[in-house]
Design a protein around this motif. Structure first.
Motif, PDB file in Angstrom:
ATOM      1  N   ALA A 111     157.979 -28.648  68.847  1.00 30.45           N
ATOM      2  CA  ALA A 111     157.193 -28.376  67.646  1.00 30.45           C
ATOM      3  C   ALA A 111     157.919 -27.486  66.644  1.00 30.45           C
ATOM      4  CB  ALA A 111     155.868 -27.730  68.044  1.00 30.45           C
ATOM      5  N   ASP A 112     158.776 -26.598  67.122  1.00 26.87           N
ATOM      6  CA  ASP A 112     159.419 -25.650  66.210  1.00 26.87           C
ATOM      7  C   ASP A 112     160.581 -26.251  65.432  1.00 26.87           C
ATOM      8  OD1 ASP A 112     161.009 -25.994  68.414  1.00 26.87           O
ATOM      9  OD2 ASP A 112     161.568 -23.880  68.602  1.00 26.87           O
ATOM     10  N   SER A 113     161.000 -27.478  65.785  1.00 25.20           N
ATOM     11  CA  SER A 113     162.172 -28.043  65.107  1.00 25.20           C
ATOM     12  C   SER A 113     161.989 -29.482  64.624  1.00 25.20           C
ATOM     13  CB  SER A 113     163.387 -27.992  66.045  1.00 25.20           C
ATOM     14  OG  SER A 113     163.135 -28.721  67.235  1.00 25.20           O
ATOM     15  N   THR A 173     148.088 -21.678  61.902  1.00 25.38           N
ATOM     16  CA  THR A 173     148.863 -21.625  63.134  1.00 25.38           C
ATOM     17  C   THR A 173     150.019 -22.608  63.094  1.00 25.38           C
ATOM     18  OG1 THR A 173     146.925 -20.933  64.409  1.00 25.38           O
ATOM     19  CG2 THR A 173     148.740 -21.924  65.639  1.00 25.38           C
ATOM     20  N   VAL A 174     149.752 -23.825  62.628  1.00 22.42           N
ATOM     21  CA  VAL A 174     150.809 -24.839  62.531  1.00 22.42           C
ATOM     22  C   VAL A 174     151.887 -24.378  61.548  1.00 22.42           C
ATOM     23  CG1 VAL A 174     151.309 -27.186  61.740  1.00 22.42           C
ATOM     24  CG2 VAL A 174     149.324 -26.749  63.209  1.00 22.42           C
ATOM     25  N   HIS A 175     151.482 -23.782  60.447  1.00 20.18           N
ATOM     26  CA  HIS A 175     152.444 -23.292  59.458  1.00 20.18           C
ATOM     27  C   HIS A 175     153.386 -22.251  60.075  1.00 20.18           C
ATOM     28  CE1 HIS A 175     154.010 -21.924  55.599  1.00 20.18           C
ATOM     29  NE2 HIS A 175     153.708 -20.682  55.931  1.00 20.18           N
ATOM     30  N   ALA A 176     152.850 -21.399  60.933  1.00 23.39           N
ATOM     31  CA  ALA A 176     153.647 -20.329  61.530  1.00 23.39           C
ATOM     32  C   ALA A 176     154.520 -20.819  62.678  1.00 23.39           C
ATOM     33  CB  ALA A 176     152.727 -19.210  62.023  1.00 23.39           C
ATOM     34  N   GLU A 177     154.039 -21.799  63.435  1.00 23.17           N
ATOM     35  CA  GLU A 177     154.724 -22.197  64.667  1.00 23.17           C
ATOM     36  C   GLU A 177     155.481 -23.508  64.565  1.00 23.17           C
ATOM     37  OE1 GLU A 177     151.887 -22.231  67.822  1.00 23.17           O
ATOM     38  OE2 GLU A 177     151.226 -20.160  67.485  1.00 23.17           O
ATOM     39  N   ALA A 178     155.105 -24.364  63.641  1.00 20.55           N
ATOM     40  CA  ALA A 178     155.733 -25.690  63.565  1.00 20.55           C
ATOM     41  C   ALA A 178     155.942 -26.069  62.101  1.00 20.55           C
ATOM     42  CB  ALA A 178     154.852 -26.722  64.272  1.00 20.55           C
ATOM     43  N   TRP A 209     150.742 -31.468  72.465  1.00 19.47           N
ATOM     44  CA  TRP A 209     150.960 -30.200  71.749  1.00 19.47           C
ATOM     45  C   TRP A 209     149.836 -29.950  70.759  1.00 19.47           C
ATOM     46  CZ3 TRP A 209     151.433 -29.242  66.529  1.00 19.47           C
ATOM     47  CH2 TRP A 209     151.791 -27.921  66.199  1.00 19.47           C
ATOM     48  N   THR A 260     147.312 -26.766  70.988  1.00 21.61           N
ATOM     49  CA  THR A 260     147.242 -25.847  69.850  1.00 21.61           C
ATOM     50  C   THR A 260     145.819 -25.746  69.330  1.00 21.61           C
ATOM     51  OG1 THR A 260     149.521 -26.417  69.254  1.00 21.61           O
ATOM     52  CG2 THR A 260     148.177 -25.325  67.578  1.00 21.61           C
ATOM     53  N   ARG A 289     143.697 -23.667  71.627  1.00 18.83           N
ATOM     54  CA  ARG A 289     144.014 -22.235  71.492  1.00 18.83           C
ATOM     55  C   ARG A 289     143.378 -21.657  70.233  1.00 18.83           C
ATOM     56  NH1 ARG A 289     148.890 -20.438  69.354  1.00 18.83           N
ATOM     57  NH2 ARG A 289     149.791 -22.494  69.804  1.00 18.83           N
TER      58      ARG A 289
END
Length: 316
Positions: free
Chosen positions: A92-94, A118-123, A287, A291, A294
């Motif tokens: 998710a991060d790349s 959350t998606v903006h920060a992690e992915a 994923w 997410t 969470r």
């Protein structure tokens, strides 16, 4: 056994033919010559024992079966694309990916905004696309779910599909601040007597269906396909509206309304993410579900409390 004898490329040809209603344009759309497209149409006609496209004057029109197949074929192509784009792993991060979620404006406001943060920060390569839920969601949920990665909807509307639980909410009523017909507390008589504003159809909300079991038939004066406009349709009128407390609290102050407790025990709202089984083992979708769960758990830590009556607030 039935599918093994079919050329699945014909599904793409069928969709192009039904949507373009022209053999040449359909061929250009999927990269086939006009003779090859004509041959595909002939095979499809033999398979369905129907013309599918019939010439009327100087153009083609869909037959009754062709019209029936139009939406189904589009859904089938979307589902096949999702099947063959499934992944065994997902970073998710790349990686870049887009998820389409069907949701009401309530779900986007209360949950979607938190998920997007959350998606903006992690992915950073993941995109979210929210689409409005159609009013006929209960008529063919299988086809609807095949066109998206998930559906944000509370329990009590559809069933029979895998879900992940997100958060709970409570139902409250809105009345105009200027209303002199409602006292410090709503009564069952108020619900039966006053005109209503509702979201889409009267009984789309399970809480409204519960009222019918108690002998209350809401007298709907206005309906809308947005939860967020309900306060504005209540303000300055005799109307009442049933809305989710989390949304009502976020909209507090935008319209001249009062938030009030229901006069009966209302079944709480349990919001969930529903998906088509085809996504169950896809790494990217796993994923997304993890997410979402969470984010939903974090949202649940701020559970809405009970709305105090105006008299109690004044006495405090």
């Amino acid at each position: 056994m039935y599918l093994s004898g079919l050329d699945l490329n014909l599904v793409l040809s069928l969709r192009a033919l039904l949507e373009e209603r022209n053999v040449t344009r359909a061929g250009q759309r999927i990269g086939l010559s006009q003779p090859a497209m004509s041959a595909a149409l002939a095979r499809l006609r033999r398979h369905f024992d129907d013309e599918l496209l019939s010439r009327v004057g100087g153009q083609y029109e869909l037959t009754a079966l062709g019209r029936a197949l139009l939406d189904r074929t589009a859904a089938a192509c979307d589902l096949l694309e999702r099947v063959f784009s499934s992944r065994a792993d997902f970073a998710a991060d790349s990686e870049e990916h887009e998820f389409t979620l069907l949701a009401s404006d309530y779900a986007v406001t209360v949950f979607g905004t938190e998920l997007a943060r959350t998606v903006h920060a992690e992915a950073p390569g993941v995109r979210l696309r929210f689409q409005r839920i159609p009013p006929d969601v209960t008529e063919d949920p299988t086809t609807l779910l095949s066109t998206a990665d998930g559906l944000l909807m509370p329990h009590g509307v559809i069933g029979g599909f895998p879900t992940v639980e997100l958060f709970t909410d409570r139902w409250v009523f809105l009345v105009a601040e200027s209303s002199d017909e409602v006292g410090d507390r709503l009564t069952m008589d108020d619900l039966a007597r006053l005109p209503w504003v509702t979201y889409q159809r009267t009984y789309d909300a399970p809480a409204a269906r519960q009222l019918s079991m108690l002998g209350i038939e809401p007298r709907v004066e206005v309906s809308a396909d947005s939860f967020q406009v309900l306060p504005f349709l209540v303000a300055g009128t005799r109307r009442i509206a049933l809305v989710q407390q989390r949304l009502a609290e976020r909209l507090n102050g935008v319209a001249a309304v009062r938030m009030m407790e229901p006069p009966h025990n209302v079944v709480p709202l349990q919001e969930a993410l529903w998906w088509h089984p085809v996504h169950t083992h896809d790494a990217a979708h796993i994923w997304l579900r993890e997410t979402a769960a969470r984010v939903g758990a974090e949202l649940s830590t701020s559970a809405p409390g009970r709305v105090r009556a105006a008299a109690e607030e004044d006495s405090g």
